[in-house]
Design a protein around this motif. Structure first.
Motif, mmCIF file in Angstrom:
data_model
loop_
_atom_site.group_PDB
_atom_site.id
_atom_site.type_symbol
_atom_site.label_atom_id
_atom_site.label_comp_id
_atom_site.label_asym_id
_atom_site.label_seq_id
_atom_site.Cartn_x
_atom_site.Cartn_y
_atom_site.Cartn_z
ATOM 1 N N LYS A 116 0.815 -1.206 0.000
ATOM 2 C CA LYS A 116 0.000 0.000 0.000
ATOM 3 C C LYS A 116 0.858 1.269 0.000
ATOM 4 O O LYS A 116 0.565 2.230 -0.711
ATOM 5 C CB LYS A 116 -0.941 -0.007 1.210
ATOM 6 C CG LYS A 116 -1.993 1.092 1.165
ATOM 7 C CD LYS A 116 -2.865 1.087 2.398
ATOM 8 C CE LYS A 116 -3.699 -0.163 2.509
ATOM 9 N NZ LYS A 116 -4.649 -0.101 3.644
ATOM 10 N N ASP A 117 1.918 1.292 0.795
ATOM 11 C CA ASP A 117 2.784 2.483 0.824
ATOM 12 C C ASP A 117 3.400 2.747 -0.543
ATOM 13 O O ASP A 117 3.488 3.898 -0.987
ATOM 14 C CB ASP A 117 3.890 2.299 1.867
ATOM 15 C CG ASP A 117 3.364 2.365 3.294
ATOM 16 O OD1 ASP A 117 2.216 2.838 3.468
ATOM 17 O OD2 ASP A 117 4.082 1.944 4.215
ATOM 18 N N ALA A 118 3.818 1.681 -1.222
ATOM 19 C CA ALA A 118 4.408 1.836 -2.555
ATOM 20 C C ALA A 118 3.360 2.310 -3.554
ATOM 21 O O ALA A 118 3.635 3.160 -4.413
ATOM 22 C CB ALA A 118 5.022 0.526 -3.015
ATOM 23 N N ALA B 248 0.792 4.123 -2.895
ATOM 24 C CA ALA B 248 0.530 5.534 -2.617
ATOM 25 C C ALA B 248 1.608 6.418 -3.250
ATOM 26 O O ALA B 248 1.303 7.454 -3.865
ATOM 27 C CB ALA B 248 0.462 5.762 -1.110
ATOM 28 N N ARG B 249 2.861 6.002 -3.135
ATOM 29 C CA ARG B 249 3.942 6.814 -3.703
ATOM 30 C C ARG B 249 3.855 6.874 -5.219
ATOM 31 O O ARG B 249 4.021 7.942 -5.818
ATOM 32 C CB ARG B 249 5.300 6.233 -3.280
ATOM 33 C CG ARG B 249 5.648 6.482 -1.829
ATOM 34 C CD ARG B 249 7.122 6.220 -1.564
ATOM 35 N NE ARG B 249 7.476 4.827 -1.817
ATOM 36 C CZ ARG B 249 7.427 3.870 -0.908
ATOM 37 N NH1 ARG B 249 7.021 4.153 0.328
ATOM 38 N NH2 ARG B 249 7.776 2.629 -1.200
ATOM 39 N N ILE B 250 3.582 5.742 -5.845
ATOM 40 C CA ILE B 250 3.623 5.705 -7.306
ATOM 41 C C ILE B 250 2.406 6.401 -7.928
ATOM 42 O O ILE B 250 2.451 6.867 -9.068
ATOM 43 C CB ILE B 250 3.751 4.250 -7.815
ATOM 44 C CG1 ILE B 250 4.298 4.222 -9.233
ATOM 45 C CG2 ILE B 250 2.414 3.518 -7.764
ATOM 46 C CD1 ILE B 250 4.703 2.853 -9.706
ATOM 47 N N THR B 251 1.306 6.488 -7.175
ATOM 48 C CA THR B 251 0.108 7.176 -7.673
ATOM 49 C C THR B 251 -0.002 8.604 -7.146
ATOM 50 O O THR B 251 -0.985 9.285 -7.424
ATOM 51 C CB THR B 251 -1.163 6.399 -7.290
ATOM 52 O OG1 THR B 251 -1.236 6.282 -5.858
ATOM 53 C CG2 THR B 251 -1.172 5.020 -7.915
ATOM 54 N N LEU B 252 1.027 9.039 -6.390
ATOM 55 C CA LEU B 252 1.060 10.403 -5.844
ATOM 56 C C LEU B 252 -0.154 10.686 -4.967
ATOM 57 O O LEU B 252 -0.750 11.762 -5.018
ATOM 58 C CB LEU B 252 1.166 11.438 -6.977
ATOM 59 C CG LEU B 252 2.359 11.275 -7.929
ATOM 60 C CD1 LEU B 252 2.331 12.337 -9.015
ATOM 61 C CD2 LEU B 252 3.680 11.320 -7.162
ATOM 62 N N ARG B 253 -0.522 9.684 -4.172
ATOM 63 C CA ARG B 253 -1.631 9.834 -3.233
ATOM 64 C C ARG B 253 -1.161 9.447 -1.838
ATOM 65 O O ARG B 253 -0.105 8.848 -1.668
ATOM 66 C CB ARG B 253 -2.815 8.950 -3.638
ATOM 67 C CG ARG B 253 -3.528 9.363 -4.917
ATOM 68 C CD ARG B 253 -4.716 8.452 -5.186
ATOM 69 N NE ARG B 253 -5.568 8.954 -6.255
ATOM 70 C CZ ARG B 253 -5.416 8.644 -7.529
ATOM 71 N NH1 ARG B 253 -4.450 7.825 -7.902
ATOM 72 N NH2 ARG B 253 -6.238 9.144 -8.447
ATOM 73 N N THR B 254 -1.972 9.782 -0.865
ATOM 74 C CA THR B 254 -1.690 9.317 0.481
ATOM 75 C C THR B 254 -2.322 7.948 0.684
ATOM 76 O O THR B 254 -3.212 7.536 -0.077
ATOM 77 C CB THR B 254 -2.253 10.292 1.523
ATOM 78 O OG1 THR B 254 -3.691 10.294 1.436
ATOM 79 C CG2 THR B 254 -1.732 11.706 1.298
ATOM 80 N N VAL B 255 -1.866 7.242 1.710
ATOM 81 C CA VAL B 255 -2.456 5.950 2.033
ATOM 82 C C VAL B 255 -3.933 6.115 2.360
ATOM 83 O O VAL B 255 -4.766 5.283 1.973
ATOM 84 C CB VAL B 255 -1.705 5.297 3.212
ATOM 85 C CG1 VAL B 255 -2.453 4.072 3.723
ATOM 86 C CG2 VAL B 255 -0.288 4.919 2.796
#
Length: 298
Positions: free
Chosen positions: A148-150, A152-159
């Motif tokens: 989930k953390d990855a 979030a980073r790759i989609t430029l969103r928060t968890v």
């Protein structure tokens, strides 16, 4: 499984019963590849799985009844590391996947039971090639393309934003109940405590695995369990409000030596299609959805 496990290598173990072999990848703090010390699938794990499955296929080559292969899945991912990539982790993973496919074609029932995480290339290597996929209905069970953390980073969103999206977009959800609605789950198993199973939990899960093994035998459809499509039919899967996806399929395994087209468990129904449509799809190398039906209430 009721049998004492033995090591293929320290990070891959097996347990053999009269009718089945259970395989699992486990943590190995002393693994020479440090990226694969917490249960990830690395080079040696993928090769060891391929070695074990190939040995089963070879040993049962002349047997009338082939042993079942049960993949016990708790995999945080494949091993992400420079050494792994340079040494050809993708080739090791492909070898394991191909060996599982060879086992299916040889007549071995292949079943996966997800008891923890099943993420990314780890699940691709060990479990996703099964004819029957079971999962424990537990908050600790997570089946997805990436952490989930990855994501979030790759989609430029928060968890938190991903969690909100997952409530309305099922493929983005990390809830195993939502994953089970996508059509790949052949059984969501209720247990009282996945980390500390009771005798009743063990008995019910064992019964579910045995039923899945029976359902995975070629040509067998067990009552209460879905079976991979048999014959040239198009199975229907809901893909959104008012729409259904028509997925031409052909019998998996058999003498073709090739995987089925658009294999789909958990189908909603089926309808007959013109075999020429399926042949055209195969010639166009279409390996999934072939056409979208006209809007239809479901």
């Amino acid at each position: 499984a009721g049998a004492e496990p033995t090591a293929v290598i320290p990070s891959v173990i097996r347990a053999d019963t009269p009718g089945a072999t259970y395989l699992a990848v486990v943590p190995d703090p002393a693994n020479r590849f440090y990226r694969a010390r917490k249960g990830e699938v690395g080079l040696t794990e993928a090769w060891a799985l391929a070695y074990a499955v190939d040995g089963i296929v070879t040993a049962d080559a002349d047997a009338d009844t082939k042993r079942a292969i049960v993949a016990v899945v708790d995999l945080p991912s494949q091993a992400y590391g420079r050494n792994e990539e340079m040494a050809g982790l993708h080739q090791a993973i492909a070898t394991a996947v191909t060996t599982y496919h060879r086992a299916r074609n040889a007549g071995h029932p292949v079943v996966a039971i997800v008891v923890g995480q099943a993420l990314s290339g780890g699940f691709i290597t060990h479990g996703l090639m099964a004819q029957q996929i079971l999962a424990l209905d537990d908050p600790g069970v997570e089946i997805h393309a990436m952490h989930k953390d990855a994501a979030a980073r790759i989609t430029l969103r928060t968890v938190e934003e991903l969690d909100r999206l997952g409530k309305t977009i099922l493929p983005m959800s990390y809830d195993v109940k939502d994953w089970a609605k996508l059509g790949y789950c052949d059984g969501l198993l209720t247990v009282s405590d996945a980390d500390h199973p009771t005798d009743g939990d063990v008995t019910s899960v064992r019964a579910a695995v045995l039923a899945a093994v029976e359902a995975a035998h070629p040509g067998v459809v067990a009552e209460g369990l879905s079976q991979r499509p048999l014959g040239r039919r198009a199975y229907v899967r809901s893909v959104g409000p008012g729409f259904q996806q028509h997925i031409p399929t052909r019998q998996h395994g058999g003498d073709t030596g090739e995987p089925g087209i658009g294999e789909n468990s958990g189908h909603i129904g089926h309808f007959e299609v013109d075999p020429a449509d399926v042949d055209a799809a195969q010639q166009n190398h279409c390996r999934g959805a072939v056409k979208l039906a006209q809007p239809k209430r479901t």
